[in-house]
Every structure is written in structure tokens, then in C-alpha cells.
Design an enzyme around this catalytic site. Structure first.
Site, PDB file in Angstrom:
ATOM      1  N   GLY A   1      51.765  47.329  37.676  1.00 17.56           N
ATOM      2  CA  GLY A   1      50.320  47.496  37.522  1.00 17.56           C
ATOM      3  C   GLY A   1      49.931  48.820  36.913  1.00 17.56           C
ATOM      4  O   GLY A   1      48.756  49.223  36.967  1.00 17.56           O
TER       5      GLY A   1
ATOM      6  N   TYR B   1      48.248  49.236  47.973  1.00 16.06           N
ATOM      7  CA  TYR B   1      49.490  48.884  47.295  1.00 16.06           C
ATOM      8  C   TYR B   1      49.273  47.707  46.354  1.00 16.06           C
ATOM      9  O   TYR B   1      48.379  46.876  46.565  1.00 16.06           O
ATOM     10  CB  TYR B   1      50.582  48.547  48.310  1.00 16.06           C
ATOM     11  N   GLU B   2      50.127  47.636  45.341  1.00 16.26           N
ATOM     12  CA  GLU B   2      49.977  46.641  44.283  1.00 16.26           C
ATOM     13  C   GLU B   2      50.069  45.208  44.784  1.00 16.26           C
ATOM     14  O   GLU B   2      49.582  44.284  44.134  1.00 16.26           O
ATOM     15  CB  GLU B   2      51.057  46.886  43.218  1.00 16.26           C
ATOM     16  N   SER B   3      50.671  45.000  45.934  1.00 22.84           N
ATOM     17  CA  SER B   3      50.796  43.655  46.497  1.00 22.84           C
ATOM     18  C   SER B   3      49.495  43.143  47.100  1.00 22.84           C
ATOM     19  O   SER B   3      49.430  42.013  47.581  1.00 22.84           O
ATOM     20  CB  SER B   3      51.902  43.641  47.554  1.00 22.84           C
ATOM     21  N   GLY B   4      48.438  43.972  47.101  1.00 20.90           N
ATOM     22  CA  GLY B   4      47.149  43.541  47.626  1.00 20.90           C
ATOM     23  C   GLY B   4      46.839  44.085  49.002  1.00 20.90           C
ATOM     24  O   GLY B   4      45.820  43.724  49.601  1.00 20.90           O
TER      25      GLY B   4
END
Length: 258
Positions: A135, A55-58
Site C-alpha cells: 500500500g 495496519y494495511e490489513s484493515g
């Protein structure tokens, strides 16, 4: 909690099931929130048990106990394989070529697979203002391939000219002197069927339709002269087991199912 009648298949269920099947044999998926999340979670229970969701949050290797409502939902962190900084995620994981499939949504798409998630209408005075890229640009440029799920298939969403290009596909990027790593959009799953392309230099073409949908319907709902594969397959409808897993295990609280 709302329920769906056993004999009724919603658009969200249809798209999620069909999209999940496309993830067979794929390992690492960069998933957007919404239908991409539904599809990847269902794929994990069916055709891709070893799938690793990023996921884009890492968050890498997410194993949420329930569906996340945002990319920053704390449920993503518990049980995850790793949580890394965003510079590391984009600089090492994405740009390092470690993502098999980037799974995105969009408001508009063109024949080459470029996406609009910014505005509908004029930039200065749009009829609809959308969330923007997030992203998406990095996912498009660096994933080996990109899948897109579109809730609506009509000429305003499948358009010859994007109202705004948020996320350029590799063909558009190459025209600007930028060389992406990946093939760009290779699959588009819609309420009418599936469009596909192999990579740079190819337009999207119709390869499959849902039961009861004709090639003529899809072409009429597309804002450019859509190419059609020599053989257009019929998409198998969602099976009872797929729907049961989706409704009871993946999204019992109807976070994204409609």
C-alpha cells in the site's frame, strides 16, 4: 531467546528509538511491519501515549499483546478498535485524509523522497527482487506526511536515480500530472542521522547526526550532493529507559530487534 548486552546498542535499537521520538504529538500512524512497528509501539509507551496505529490489513487502533510478524497476524485483531475492509481502509481512511503519518521502509530513496521497494538492478534481470509496493503508493499520496526508516545509509540506497520508482513522492507525481494530498517524505531516519524536508519543492537535507558521525561522512554516503541545514544537531543517544522498554516490553522475543 537471545539477549543484547546492556552496553551494546544495535542498529535496530538505535533506529527504533530515534524514529519513535519523531512521533511525538502525532496521533494516527499507518505503520509498516518491521522497524516502523517497533518505533510506533515504543512511541505509544513514551512520547505518544494516545497514538492510534493502523495496519494495511484493515486493523485500526491496534493493541497487540505481542509484536505482529505480518500485517495479517491474528494478534493484531484481538483488542483492536476496529477491523474494516481494505476498500474502506484505502478509500475512506487514507483518501479521506485521516492519517497523520505514514511510516514506511525502503531499499532506495532519492533526494525528493521517492522510494524503491521493487528491484535492485535492471527490471528484467535484477540482482535483488523485493516485495514491491503493497500500500506504499496510497500511503505516500494520502498521508499528511511520511517517515522512512533506512537500515543502511550508502550511495546505493540514497541514490540520485532509483533503479525503479515504486512509490513516487509528490514532486514526481506532480510532474506526471497527479496531485497528492500530503507532503510526502518529511523525515528519513538512518544509521548516520536524520534527513528532513518540509514538503513539495524541497530536497531532503541533513538536519542531525548520531554521536561520532560527521557531516562529511553522511555526504560521502549519499549518492547525490546532499544539502545540509545551517545548524546540524547531534541526536541524543538512546536512554536506558527507552532501551529497557524496547527490549523488555516491545520486543522481548526479538521478532525485529537484531
Amino acid at each position: 531467546m537471545t539477549t543484547t548486552a546492556p552496553g551494546t546498542i544495535t542498529s535496530s535499537e538505535l533506529l527504533s528509538v530515534v524514529a519513535s521520538r519523531e512521533l511525538a504529538a502525532r496521533r494516527t500512524v499507518f505503520a509498516g511491519i518491521g522497524l516502523p512497528t517497533l518505533a510506533t509501539e515504543l512511541a505509544h509507551l513514551t512520547v505518544a501515549p494516545d497514538i492510534e496505529v493502523v495496519y494495511e490489513s484493515g486493523v485500526c487502533g491496534a493493541h497487540p499483546s505481542r509484536l505482529p510478524e505480518t500485517i495479517a497476524d491474528a494478534v493484531l485483531i484481538t483488542g483492536a478498535e476496529a477491523v474494516i475492509s481494505m476498500p474502506m481502509l484505502f478509500g475512506c481512511v487514507l483518501q479521506g485524509g485521516h492519517i497523520d503519518v505514514g511510516f514506511l521502509g525502503a531499499a532506495q530513496i532519492d533526494r525528493w523522497g521517492s522510494l524503491n521497494t521493487s528491484v535492485i538492478g535492471d527490471w528484467d534481470s535484477p540482482s535483488v527482487r523485493l516485495p514491491g509496493s503493497g500500500g506504499g503508493v496510497e500511503v505516500m499520496a494520502n498521508s499528511r506526511e511520511v517517515f522512512v526508516v533506512m537500515r543502511r545509509h550508502h550511495p546505493r540506497s540514497f541514490t540520485a536515480e532509483l533503479d525503479f520508482c515504486t512509490t513516487p513522492g509528490p514532486d514526481r507525481a506532480l510532474a506526471e500530472g497527479i496531485r497528492p494530498l500530503g507532503a510526502g517524505v518529511t523525515r528519513v531516519i538512518t544509521e548516520l542521522g536524520i534527513l528532513a524536508r518540509e514538503g513539495v519543492g524541497e530536497e531532503l537535507r541533513l538536519v542531525a547526526v548520531h554521536p561520532g558521525v560527521t557531516v562529511e561522512q553522511v555526504r560521502a554516503a549519499t549518492g547525490w550532493d546532499l544539502r545540509v541545514a545551517d545548524t546540524v544537531e547531534e541526536v541524543p543517544p538512546p536512554a536506558e529507559d527507552e532501551l529497557r522498554l524496547l527490549r523488555e516490553d516491545v520486543d522481548p522475543d526479538r521478532v525485529y530487534l537484531r
